[in-house]
Motif scaffolding. Structure first.
Motif, PDB file in Angstrom:
ATOM      1  N   SER A 187       1.432  -1.306   0.285  1.00  0.00           N
ATOM      2  CA  SER A 187       0.216  -0.041   0.027  1.00  0.00           C
ATOM      3  C   SER A 187       1.070   1.476  -0.326  1.00  0.00           C
ATOM      4  N   PRO A 188       0.563   2.635  -0.727  1.00  0.00           N
ATOM      5  CA  PRO A 188       1.336   3.161  -0.619  1.00  0.00           C
ATOM      6  C   PRO A 188       1.499   3.744   0.860  1.00  0.00           C
ATOM      7  N   GLN A 189       2.586   4.506   1.022  1.00  0.00           N
ATOM      8  CA  GLN A 189       2.635   5.374   2.824  1.00  0.00           C
ATOM      9  C   GLN A 189       2.627   6.819   2.386  1.00  0.00           C
ATOM     10  N   ILE A 190       1.677   7.101   2.884  1.00  0.00           N
ATOM     11  CA  ILE A 190       1.042   8.561   3.083  1.00  0.00           C
ATOM     12  C   ILE A 190       2.104   9.134   4.137  1.00  0.00           C
ATOM     13  N   ARG A 191       2.463  10.327   3.417  1.00  0.00           N
ATOM     14  CA  ARG A 191       3.863  11.407   3.942  1.00  0.00           C
ATOM     15  C   ARG A 191       2.960  12.437   5.237  1.00  0.00           C
ATOM     16  N   LYS A 192       3.503  12.490   6.050  1.00  0.00           N
ATOM     17  CA  LYS A 192       3.309  13.529   6.806  1.00  0.00           C
ATOM     18  C   LYS A 192       3.698  14.463   6.141  1.00  0.00           C
ATOM     19  N   LYS A 193       2.525  15.812   6.964  1.00  0.00           N
ATOM     20  CA  LYS A 193       2.533  16.683   6.586  1.00  0.00           C
ATOM     21  C   LYS A 193       3.351  17.365   7.428  1.00  0.00           C
ATOM     22  N   GLY A 194       4.586  18.856   7.063  1.00  0.00           N
ATOM     23  CA  GLY A 194       5.102  19.186   8.285  1.00  0.00           C
ATOM     24  C   GLY A 194       7.120  18.942   8.499  1.00  0.00           C
ATOM     25  N   VAL A 195       7.500  19.464   8.886  1.00  0.00           N
ATOM     26  CA  VAL A 195       8.602  19.580   8.680  1.00  0.00           C
ATOM     27  C   VAL A 195       9.172  18.135   8.332  1.00  0.00           C
ATOM     28  N   ASN A 196      10.691  17.457   7.758  1.00  0.00           N
ATOM     29  CA  ASN A 196      10.867  16.083   7.861  1.00  0.00           C
ATOM     30  C   ASN A 196      12.226  16.573   8.358  1.00  0.00           C
ATOM     31  N   LEU A 197      12.184  16.051   9.749  1.00  0.00           N
ATOM     32  CA  LEU A 197      13.521  15.989  10.748  1.00  0.00           C
ATOM     33  C   LEU A 197      14.705  15.910  10.641  1.00  0.00           C
ATOM     34  N   GLU A 198      14.267  13.845  10.464  1.00  0.00           N
ATOM     35  CA  GLU A 198      15.147  13.594   9.937  1.00  0.00           C
ATOM     36  C   GLU A 198      15.224  14.352   8.796  1.00  0.00           C
ATOM     37  N   LYS A 199      15.264  14.389   7.819  1.00  0.00           N
ATOM     38  CA  LYS A 199      15.600  15.067   6.135  1.00  0.00           C
ATOM     39  C   LYS A 199      16.752  16.208   6.610  1.00  0.00           C
ATOM     40  N   VAL A 200      15.913  17.332   7.620  1.00  0.00           N
ATOM     41  CA  VAL A 200      16.882  18.450   7.864  1.00  0.00           C
ATOM     42  C   VAL A 200      17.926  17.938   8.935  1.00  0.00           C
ATOM     43  N   ILE A 252      26.641  21.502  17.552  1.00  0.00           N
ATOM     44  CA  ILE A 252      25.502  20.621  17.169  1.00  0.00           C
ATOM     45  C   ILE A 252      25.368  19.265  16.450  1.00  0.00           C
ATOM     46  N   HIS A 253      26.531  19.813  15.194  1.00  0.00           N
ATOM     47  CA  HIS A 253      26.808  18.687  14.322  1.00  0.00           C
ATOM     48  C   HIS A 253      27.143  17.463  15.391  1.00  0.00           C
ATOM     49  N   GLY A 254      27.689  17.547  16.500  1.00  0.00           N
ATOM     50  CA  GLY A 254      28.335  16.498  17.448  1.00  0.00           C
ATOM     51  C   GLY A 254      27.162  15.432  17.941  1.00  0.00           C
ATOM     52  N   ALA A 255      26.804  16.761  18.635  1.00  0.00           N
ATOM     53  CA  ALA A 255      25.393  16.413  19.225  1.00  0.00           C
ATOM     54  C   ALA A 255      24.047  15.201  18.323  1.00  0.00           C
ATOM     55  N   ASN A 256      23.947  16.166  16.915  1.00  0.00           N
ATOM     56  CA  ASN A 256      23.181  15.587  15.892  1.00  0.00           C
ATOM     57  C   ASN A 256      23.586  13.825  16.322  1.00  0.00           C
ATOM     58  N   GLY A 257      24.760  14.093  15.437  1.00  0.00           N
ATOM     59  CA  GLY A 257      25.115  12.661  15.858  1.00  0.00           C
ATOM     60  C   GLY A 257      25.234  11.723  16.531  1.00  0.00           C
ATOM     61  N   TYR A 289      21.653  18.818   7.757  1.00  0.00           N
ATOM     62  CA  TYR A 289      22.499  19.854   8.248  1.00  0.00           C
ATOM     63  C   TYR A 289      23.832  18.969   8.961  1.00  0.00           C
ATOM     64  N   MET A 290      23.867  18.165   8.849  1.00  0.00           N
ATOM     65  CA  MET A 290      25.129  16.647   9.223  1.00  0.00           C
ATOM     66  C   MET A 290      26.425  17.175   8.038  1.00  0.00           C
ATOM     67  N   ARG A 291      25.426  17.621   6.626  1.00  0.00           N
ATOM     68  CA  ARG A 291      26.606  17.504   4.801  1.00  0.00           C
ATOM     69  C   ARG A 291      26.627  19.182   5.534  1.00  0.00           C
ATOM     70  N   VAL A 292      26.362  19.605   5.751  1.00  0.00           N
ATOM     71  CA  VAL A 292      26.563  21.008   5.217  1.00  0.00           C
ATOM     72  C   VAL A 292      27.306  21.740   6.747  1.00  0.00           C
ATOM     73  N   SER A 293      26.953  21.470   7.524  1.00  0.00           N
ATOM     74  CA  SER A 293      27.979  21.850   8.682  1.00  0.00           C
ATOM     75  C   SER A 293      29.063  21.118   8.904  1.00  0.00           C
ATOM     76  N   GLY A 294      29.289  19.844   8.529  1.00  0.00           N
ATOM     77  CA  GLY A 294      30.525  19.408   8.099  1.00  0.00           C
ATOM     78  C   GLY A 294      31.418  19.734   6.743  1.00  0.00           C
ATOM     79  N   VAL A 295      30.759  20.475   6.226  1.00  0.00           N
ATOM     80  CA  VAL A 295      32.045  20.695   4.731  1.00  0.00           C
ATOM     81  C   VAL A 295      32.839  22.351   6.114  1.00  0.00           C
ATOM     82  N   LEU A 296      31.417  22.903   6.446  1.00  0.00           N
ATOM     83  CA  LEU A 296      31.692  24.324   6.733  1.00  0.00           C
ATOM     84  C   LEU A 296      32.739  24.235   8.012  1.00  0.00           C
ATOM     85  N   LEU A 297      32.987  23.292   8.336  1.00  0.00           N
ATOM     86  CA  LEU A 297      33.570  22.733   9.918  1.00  0.00           C
ATOM     87  C   LEU A 297      35.022  22.513   9.467  1.00  0.00           C
TER      88      LEU A 297
END
Length: 151
Positions: free
Chosen positions: A14-27, A87-92, A31-39
């Motif tokens: 059955s198709p998965q229904i995506r919840k509306k709102g911000v996908n925090l895991e994707k954010v 923040i990078h370390g805490a998210n990891g 963040y990990m990729r962008v902050s890693g490059v900046l760091l």
């Protein structure tokens, strides 16, 4: 004895229904990729200016640090590096806790503790960078007395 059934893998899902709102895991993932490059840029810039420019490692002393922290450019450079790294370390750590801790209450407690610790370190580090006064507590018998009088 009970018979176990295996799911029919050929059956249409059955198709998965995506919840509306911000996908925090994707954010967090982005963040990990962008902050890693900046760091990488911030850390290597920090190391280059501290260890290779001028007299190099031989110039590192209290006066060097005090001079850097008196400059708003270096204050913001250090703050950005501090915030991104913590923040990078805490998210990891949050990701590791979510992957390996199975108990819901323990997982929530550990994630909460990680973010409280990161928040506390961010606040303390920010206060150190912006409230740093190299002449605070210097007395007339200190080797820094003349330098502080010149300020």
């Amino acid at each position: 004895m009970s018979a176990t059934t295996t799911p029919d893998l050929a059956a249409p899902r059955s198709p998965q229904i995506r919840k509306k709102g911000v996908n925090l895991e994707k954010v967090g993932w982005v963040y990990m990729r962008v902050s890693g490059v900046l760091l990488v840029v911030l850390i290597f810039g920090h190391l280059f200016t501290n260890l290779m420019v001028g007299d190099g490692i031989h110039a590192l002393d209290w006066g060097f640090v005090a001079g850097k922290l008196a400059n708003p450019f270096w204050q913001w450079w250090d703050i950005l590096m501090l915030w991104l790294a913590l923040i990078h370390g805490a998210n990891g750590m949050r990701t590791i806790v979510n992957d390996y801790v199975t108990g819901e209450k323990v997982r929530k407690t550990l994630v909460w503790a990680v973010f409280v610790a990161a928040g506390l370190l961010i606040v303390l580090g920010t206060l150190v960078v912006f409230a740093f006064d190299p002449c605070n507590g210097v007395t007339s018998d200190s080797v820094f007395w003349e330098a502080c009088q010149a300020l």
